[in-house]
Design an enzyme around this catalytic site. Structure first.
Site, PDB file in Angstrom:
ATOM      1  N   ASP A  51       0.852  -1.190   0.000  1.00  0.00           N
ATOM      2  CA  ASP A  51       0.000   0.000   0.000  1.00  0.00           C
ATOM      3  C   ASP A  51       0.887   1.238   0.000  1.00  0.00           C
ATOM      4  O   ASP A  51       1.606   1.496   0.959  1.00  0.00           O
ATOM      5  CB  ASP A  51      -0.859  -0.009   1.277  1.00  0.00           C
ATOM      6  CG  ASP A  51      -1.812   1.171   1.314  1.00  0.00           C
ATOM      7  OD1 ASP A  51      -2.824   1.116   0.599  1.00  0.00           O
ATOM      8  OD2 ASP A  51      -1.532   2.148   2.040  1.00  0.00           O
ATOM      9  N   LYS A  81      -2.445   6.135  -4.328  1.00  0.00           N
ATOM     10  CA  LYS A  81      -3.556   7.046  -4.007  1.00  0.00           C
ATOM     11  C   LYS A  81      -3.347   8.444  -4.596  1.00  0.00           C
ATOM     12  O   LYS A  81      -2.215   8.930  -4.647  1.00  0.00           O
ATOM     13  CB  LYS A  81      -3.686   7.187  -2.484  1.00  0.00           C
ATOM     14  CG  LYS A  81      -3.693   5.852  -1.736  1.00  0.00           C
ATOM     15  CD  LYS A  81      -3.904   6.010  -0.244  1.00  0.00           C
ATOM     16  CE  LYS A  81      -3.667   4.696   0.482  1.00  0.00           C
ATOM     17  NZ  LYS A  81      -2.283   4.475   0.899  1.00  0.00           N
TER      18      LYS A  81
HETATM   19  N1  LIG Z   1      -5.357   6.177   3.774  1.00  0.00           N
HETATM   20  C1  LIG Z   1      -4.832   6.916   4.732  1.00  0.00           C
HETATM   21  O1  LIG Z   1      -5.211   8.088   4.948  1.00  0.00           O
HETATM   22  C2  LIG Z   1      -3.749   6.327   5.582  1.00  0.00           C
HETATM   23  C3  LIG Z   1      -3.377   6.951   6.796  1.00  0.00           C
HETATM   24  C4  LIG Z   1      -2.398   6.349   7.588  1.00  0.00           C
HETATM   25  C5  LIG Z   1      -1.811   5.155   7.172  1.00  0.00           C
HETATM   26  N2  LIG Z   1      -2.146   4.572   5.971  1.00  0.00           N
HETATM   27  C6  LIG Z   1      -1.547   3.294   5.502  1.00  0.00           C
HETATM   28  O2  LIG Z   1      -1.527   2.379   6.591  1.00  0.00           O
HETATM   29  C7  LIG Z   1      -0.182   1.940   6.806  1.00  0.00           C
HETATM   30  C8  LIG Z   1       0.034   1.608   8.259  1.00  0.00           C
HETATM   31  O3  LIG Z   1      -0.378   2.676   9.079  1.00  0.00           O
HETATM   32  P1  LIG Z   1       0.444   3.176  10.360  1.00  0.00           P
HETATM   33  O4  LIG Z   1       1.887   3.115  10.095  1.00  0.00           O
HETATM   34  O5  LIG Z   1      -0.182   4.450  10.752  1.00  0.00           O
HETATM   35  O6  LIG Z   1       0.024   2.127  11.482  1.00  0.00           O
HETATM   36  P2  LIG Z   1       0.482   0.656  11.924  1.00  0.00           P
HETATM   37  O7  LIG Z   1       0.904  -0.135  10.755  1.00  0.00           O
HETATM   38  O8  LIG Z   1      -0.639   0.147  12.751  1.00  0.00           O
HETATM   39  O9  LIG Z   1       1.692   0.943  12.880  1.00  0.00           O
HETATM   40  C9  LIG Z   1       3.008   1.088  12.409  1.00  0.00           C
HETATM   41  C10 LIG Z   1       3.904   1.144  13.615  1.00  0.00           C
HETATM   42  O10 LIG Z   1       3.797  -0.095  14.312  1.00  0.00           O
HETATM   43  C11 LIG Z   1       5.065  -0.709  14.414  1.00  0.00           C
HETATM   44  N3  LIG Z   1       4.840  -2.165  14.249  1.00  0.00           N
HETATM   45  C12 LIG Z   1       4.434  -2.810  13.129  1.00  0.00           C
HETATM   46  N4  LIG Z   1       4.329  -4.119  13.373  1.00  0.00           N
HETATM   47  C13 LIG Z   1       4.678  -4.310  14.662  1.00  0.00           C
HETATM   48  C14 LIG Z   1       4.753  -5.450  15.504  1.00  0.00           C
HETATM   49  N5  LIG Z   1       4.481  -6.675  15.039  1.00  0.00           N
HETATM   50  N6  LIG Z   1       5.148  -5.271  16.789  1.00  0.00           N
HETATM   51  C15 LIG Z   1       5.446  -4.044  17.269  1.00  0.00           C
HETATM   52  N7  LIG Z   1       5.386  -2.920  16.522  1.00  0.00           N
HETATM   53  C16 LIG Z   1       4.994  -3.061  15.238  1.00  0.00           C
HETATM   54  C17 LIG Z   1       5.918  -0.108  13.349  1.00  0.00           C
HETATM   55  O11 LIG Z   1       7.274  -0.057  13.748  1.00  0.00           O
HETATM   56  P3  LIG Z   1       8.451  -0.776  12.883  1.00  0.00           P
HETATM   57  O12 LIG Z   1       8.368  -0.227  11.495  1.00  0.00           O
HETATM   58  O13 LIG Z   1       9.679  -0.362  13.611  1.00  0.00           O
HETATM   59  O14 LIG Z   1       8.184  -2.251  12.971  1.00  0.00           O
HETATM   60  C18 LIG Z   1       5.360   1.309  13.251  1.00  0.00           C
HETATM   61  O15 LIG Z   1       5.923   2.135  14.247  1.00  0.00           O
HETATM   62  C19 LIG Z   1       0.674   3.094   6.278  1.00  0.00           C
HETATM   63  O16 LIG Z   1       1.986   2.699   5.996  1.00  0.00           O
HETATM   64  C20 LIG Z   1      -0.098   3.452   5.032  1.00  0.00           C
HETATM   65  O17 LIG Z   1       0.185   2.522   4.008  1.00  0.00           O
HETATM   66  C21 LIG Z   1      -3.143   5.138   5.199  1.00  0.00           C
END
Ligand SMILES: NC(=O)c1ccc[n+]([C@@H]2O[C@H](COP(=O)([O-])OP(=O)(O)OC[C@H]3O[C@@H](n4cnc5c(N)ncnc54)[C@H](OP(=O)(O)O)[C@@H]3O)[C@@H](O)[C@H]2O)c1
Length: 312
Positions: A51, A81
């Site tokens: 994504d 997007k």
């Molecule tokens: N459409 C939208 O408006 C929108 C908005 C926000 C996000 N997104 C999409 O959603 C994706 C993910 O969102 P997000 O980064 O906000 O939230 P997330 O994936 O829930 O959280 C990411 C964080 O969690 C950590 N993490 C991941 N797996 C882990 C595990 N197994 N154990 C412990 N920590 C873990 C990562 O650290 P490490 O990298 O150090 O593992 C990072 O700090 C984005 O990359 C993007 O593609 C879309």
């Protein structure tokens, strides 16, 4: 541990239910450039769904990691997007995304936000976060209905195999349905145990729209919830694995981001939860958004729109 399923979109295409979030570690040029390394490990670890977004700056890294993977194009599902300031430049922006990715089609193209914003810089983003998050005007037109008509044209061209939206609510999806000829394949929204949004999920399900959860783990705050920690102990996994298993059981696609190869693997290795334990996770809902970008200012607006306009 169950194999990661795929979910059928209303186009008939399959989307792997766990994808890798392609937002960078940080939005500095170094953070963005560093993404290629961990996007490569993601393909090696078994991710087949990535994504990304124009706004993340990681489209070139996704393309480079894909080419390095040696995988066939058909084996990989790529989402990107349209940014909020490109509503009047849909075709140009989409073609730029394709060329940055180095691909001739994407599997899914999403309207990142429902509102159209305009910067003094026009098509280009301003250079500082202050200007990006504060230096815009909300444009009356194009409306998201107008933008969706452009998405429908892209879909007809075959270069956007599926089209969808992001950050839409029941209210904005209803407004969209007044003019849409194509039902969005996906609505990508914030969703995790503290923000389960079951009403939106059920609405989308009734319309044949697949929900993708962003910020799917809810970050450290949710991962450290005592109920999730206890369930993790019971299943001998981590709280993140419990959360992602819950998404899967609800028929939701999740795109956790991790730049760490071990955690990437962990997020693809998920237990099957009992009905009782699934209900315990759903019961954690507090209607609390945790996404770091979602901050309403003193004027009651976030990215130029009020909660009422979003339908939140
Ligand atoms: N459409 C939208 O408006 C929108 C908005 C926000 C996000 N997104 C999409 O959603 C994706 C993910 O969102 P997000 O980064 O906000 O939230 P997330 O994936 O829930 O959280 C990411 C964080 O969690 C950590 N993490 C991941 N797996 C882990 C595990 N197994 N154990 C412990 N920590 C873990 C990562 O650290 P490490 O990298 O150090 O593992 C990072 O700090 C984005 O990359 C993007 O593609 C879309």
């Amino acid at each position: 541990m169950a194999a990661i399923p795929s979910i059928k979109l209303n186009t008939g295409a399959l989307i792997p239910a766990i994808g890798l979030g392609g937002g960078p570690d940080d939005f500095t040029p170094e953070g963005i450039a560093g993404s290629e390394k961990w996007l490569r490990t993601a393909f090696e670890t078994g991710y087949r769904h990535i994504d990304t977004a124009w706004m993340y700056g990681t489209e070139p890294a996704v393309g480079a990691a894909f080419r390095a993977s040696g995988l066939h194009r058909k084996e990989v599902f790529v989402t990107t997007k349209l940014p909020w300031h490109h509503q009047k430049y849909v075709e140009r922006s989409f073609n730029d995304s394709l060329s940055r990715l180095g691909l001739d089609y994407v599997d899914l193209y999403l309207m990142h936000w429902p509102q159209a914003l305009e910067y003094p810089t026009g098509y280009d983003l301003p250079s500082t976060p202050e200007e990006i998050f504060g230096g815009f005007q909300v444009a009356e037109t194009p409306t998201f209905n107008d933008t969706w008509a452009e998405f429908e044209r892209l879909h007809a061209s075959g270069k956007a195999r599926a089209i969808g939206v992001s950050n839409f609510s029941i209210k904005t999806l209803e407004q969209l349905s007044k003019t849409a000829k194509i039902v969005p394949a996906v609505n990508q929204v914030e969703m995790h145990p503290y923000f389960a949004d079951t009403e939106l999920l059920e609405y989308c399900r009734s319309k044949g729209i697949v929900v993708t959860a962003y910020s799917p783990t809810g970050h450290a705050k949710v991962r450290s919830d005592p109920t999730l920690v206890a369930l993790a102990k019971k299943y001998n996994v981590t709280p993140t694995q419990i959360i992602l298993a819950w998404h899967l059981a609800r028929g939701v696609v999740a795109v956790p981001k991790s730049s760490n190869a071990g955690r990437q693997k962990e997020n693809l290795t998920l237990p099957t939860l009992s009905a009782e334990d699934l209900a315990a996770v759903t019961a954690l809902d507090r209607k609390e958004r945790c996404d770091v970008w979602i901050k309403f200012g003193p004027d009651g607006k976030m990215l130029g729109w009020t909660r009422e306009q979003y339908g939140w």
